[in-house]
Design a protein around this motif. Sequence first.
Motif, mmCIF file in Angstrom:
data_model
loop_
_atom_site.group_PDB
_atom_site.id
_atom_site.type_symbol
_atom_site.label_atom_id
_atom_site.label_comp_id
_atom_site.label_asym_id
_atom_site.label_seq_id
_atom_site.Cartn_x
_atom_site.Cartn_y
_atom_site.Cartn_z
ATOM 1 N N ALA A 66 10.945 1.402 4.154
ATOM 2 C CA ALA A 66 11.586 -0.014 3.503
ATOM 3 C C ALA A 66 11.786 -0.690 1.862
ATOM 4 C CB ALA A 66 9.896 0.313 3.454
ATOM 5 N N ASN A 67 12.151 -1.860 2.294
ATOM 6 C CA ASN A 67 11.964 -2.550 1.058
ATOM 7 C C ASN A 67 10.978 -3.549 0.395
ATOM 8 O OD1 ASN A 67 13.887 -4.628 1.211
ATOM 9 N ND2 ASN A 67 14.566 -3.318 2.338
ATOM 10 N N LEU A 68 11.209 -3.290 -0.924
ATOM 11 C CA LEU A 68 10.425 -4.200 -2.008
ATOM 12 C C LEU A 68 10.472 -5.918 -1.528
ATOM 13 C CD1 LEU A 68 9.968 -3.590 -5.034
ATOM 14 C CD2 LEU A 68 8.193 -3.248 -3.444
ATOM 15 N N ASP A 98 2.708 2.369 5.017
ATOM 16 C CA ASP A 98 3.059 2.526 6.047
ATOM 17 C C ASP A 98 3.844 2.950 7.069
ATOM 18 O OD1 ASP A 98 0.984 0.394 5.911
ATOM 19 O OD2 ASP A 98 1.932 -1.184 6.022
ATOM 20 N N GLY A 99 4.395 5.018 6.567
ATOM 21 C CA GLY A 99 5.169 5.709 7.206
ATOM 22 C C GLY A 99 5.890 5.662 6.898
ATOM 23 N N ARG A 100 7.037 4.304 6.271
ATOM 24 C CA ARG A 100 8.173 4.267 5.626
ATOM 25 C C ARG A 100 8.607 4.318 4.285
ATOM 26 N NH1 ARG A 100 9.123 -2.142 7.536
ATOM 27 N NH2 ARG A 100 11.180 -0.799 7.678
ATOM 28 N N ASP A 131 1.214 -0.906 0.034
ATOM 29 C CA ASP A 131 0.220 0.032 0.384
ATOM 30 C C ASP A 131 0.964 0.992 -0.054
ATOM 31 O OD1 ASP A 131 -2.023 2.395 0.206
ATOM 32 O OD2 ASP A 131 -2.659 1.862 2.243
ATOM 33 N N ALA A 132 1.054 2.007 -1.431
ATOM 34 C CA ALA A 132 2.438 2.178 -1.219
ATOM 35 C C ALA A 132 1.829 4.292 -1.591
ATOM 36 C CB ALA A 132 3.158 2.887 -2.844
ATOM 37 N N GLN A 133 2.192 4.963 -0.536
ATOM 38 C CA GLN A 133 0.761 6.160 -0.982
ATOM 39 C C GLN A 133 2.554 7.503 -0.722
ATOM 40 O OE1 GLN A 133 -2.409 6.772 -0.611
ATOM 41 N NE2 GLN A 133 -2.501 4.112 -0.656
ATOM 42 N N PHE A 134 1.930 8.708 -1.792
ATOM 43 C CA PHE A 134 2.632 9.925 -1.676
ATOM 44 C C PHE A 134 2.766 10.490 -0.339
ATOM 45 C CE2 PHE A 134 1.864 14.892 -2.975
ATOM 46 C CZ PHE A 134 3.803 14.704 -3.512
ATOM 47 N N ARG A 135 3.897 11.348 -0.408
ATOM 48 C CA ARG A 135 4.012 12.001 1.009
ATOM 49 C C ARG A 135 4.660 13.310 0.491
ATOM 50 N NH1 ARG A 135 8.178 11.321 6.189
ATOM 51 N NH2 ARG A 135 9.565 12.051 4.680
ATOM 52 N N ALA A 175 18.911 1.224 13.341
ATOM 53 C CA ALA A 175 17.885 0.715 13.823
ATOM 54 C C ALA A 175 17.497 1.135 13.419
ATOM 55 C CB ALA A 175 18.138 -0.256 14.584
ATOM 56 N N SER A 176 16.838 2.246 13.707
ATOM 57 C CA SER A 176 15.569 3.921 14.065
ATOM 58 C C SER A 176 15.807 3.955 12.485
ATOM 59 C CB SER A 176 16.335 4.813 14.771
ATOM 60 O OG SER A 176 15.104 5.344 14.237
ATOM 61 N N ALA A 177 17.350 4.243 11.540
ATOM 62 C CA ALA A 177 17.289 4.936 9.896
ATOM 63 C C ALA A 177 16.692 3.493 9.125
ATOM 64 C CB ALA A 177 18.924 5.014 9.638
ATOM 65 N N ARG A 178 16.849 2.004 9.441
ATOM 66 C CA ARG A 178 16.412 1.293 8.815
ATOM 67 C C ARG A 178 14.915 0.717 9.282
ATOM 68 N NH1 ARG A 178 18.799 -2.687 11.427
ATOM 69 N NH2 ARG A 178 20.797 -2.655 10.496
ATOM 70 N N ASP A 179 14.971 1.091 9.919
ATOM 71 C CA ASP A 179 12.747 1.391 10.460
ATOM 72 C C ASP A 179 12.185 2.641 9.131
ATOM 73 O OD1 ASP A 179 12.982 -0.708 12.147
ATOM 74 O OD2 ASP A 179 13.059 0.425 14.326
#
Length: 370
Positions: A194-196, A139-141, A127-131, A187-191
């Motif tokens: 997102a990658n496919l 999902d915010g990532r 579910d990809a969205q434009f920000r 770890a925060s940067a990784r969160d």
Amino acid sequence: MRDERTLRVLDTGLRRAAENLALNRSLLECHQEGHSPHTLRFLRFEPSALVGFHQNVDQELLTEVCRAEGIDIQRRITGGGAIYFDPTQIGWELYVDKRFVGSSDMEKIAGRICRAAARGISRLGVDAQFRPRNDIEVDGRKISGTGGAFDGDSIMYQGTLLIDFDVERMLRVLRIPAEKLSDKAIASARDRVANLRELLGELPPLETIQQSLAEAFAETFNVELAPADSMDGVEQSRFEQALREMDSDEWIYQRNRPAVDSPLLEAVHRAPGGLMRAGVSLDRERGRIGQVWITGDFFTNPRRMLVDLEAALRGIAVADLERTLHDFFDDYPVEMLMLTRDDFIRVLRLALDSDDAAPANGDNPTHAVG
């Protein structure tokens, strides 16, 4: 005459950074001249660290790490921030005109193209969205960053899609404060990205990813896809010409700090349109600005606007700063993404205010700085 009903699809494969960016320039110029058709280009990079057109390489990248690890350094023809690019990402680019997109407003252009790209990514099962201003998220990532450049009525709008991204290597290349490189920060940067592969549990074939994006663009803009094997002779010749200029230190390091006789007064301003940095050399005895240097991750059109603005500010009285800036923007046609003239005034004032010895009035006491 250009066929407005078709979108050529090119896949230029895995290339060095200089080649990919020279292709940006050549395809955009050929499109603006009416030679090239509307085009969707897919591309991939060998390991590369890319700064935005307005950025200072030394401020944004750890160049010694790049050289040690064989990572190319290059400057984009688009604005925006520094990024790390390698084969774990797919690039997509549209070469179209403002009529094709249905707007001449930078913010609306970015929104329409990014929403189309988000629909293409969503076809893959997320579910990809434009920000705003120019990211695509799941999902915010962040899964895709985008940016664009203009040449007359022609637009080059580009994005990256993370398919199996190496966050740790990116953090080693970009100039990030040491406290942000802790295990917790990594770890925060990784969160935050997102990658496919992670989202889907497996990586779709490259052809499937490209087809999903291409079909979404075709549906959004109501055009037919026209796959092509290669560029034509005119585009190839223009590419070779651009590569000779861009595969050079003169191009890559053009926005690095100037050599000035006095120390630079420096400031940072985080505007809605991006991070801005300013350096000002000051002739304190005469109350005059010697030289101004503005860099950052923002977007402007035409690209040379900063060079012309810096020239307009060279040698003026400190007290004339605000008036000169207003006169410049009143007379200079420029498009900016979520950036205003007040942002330029703000960052330059901050730089001047960083020097307690800066004169209050300069040569002309009739104008105030603040």
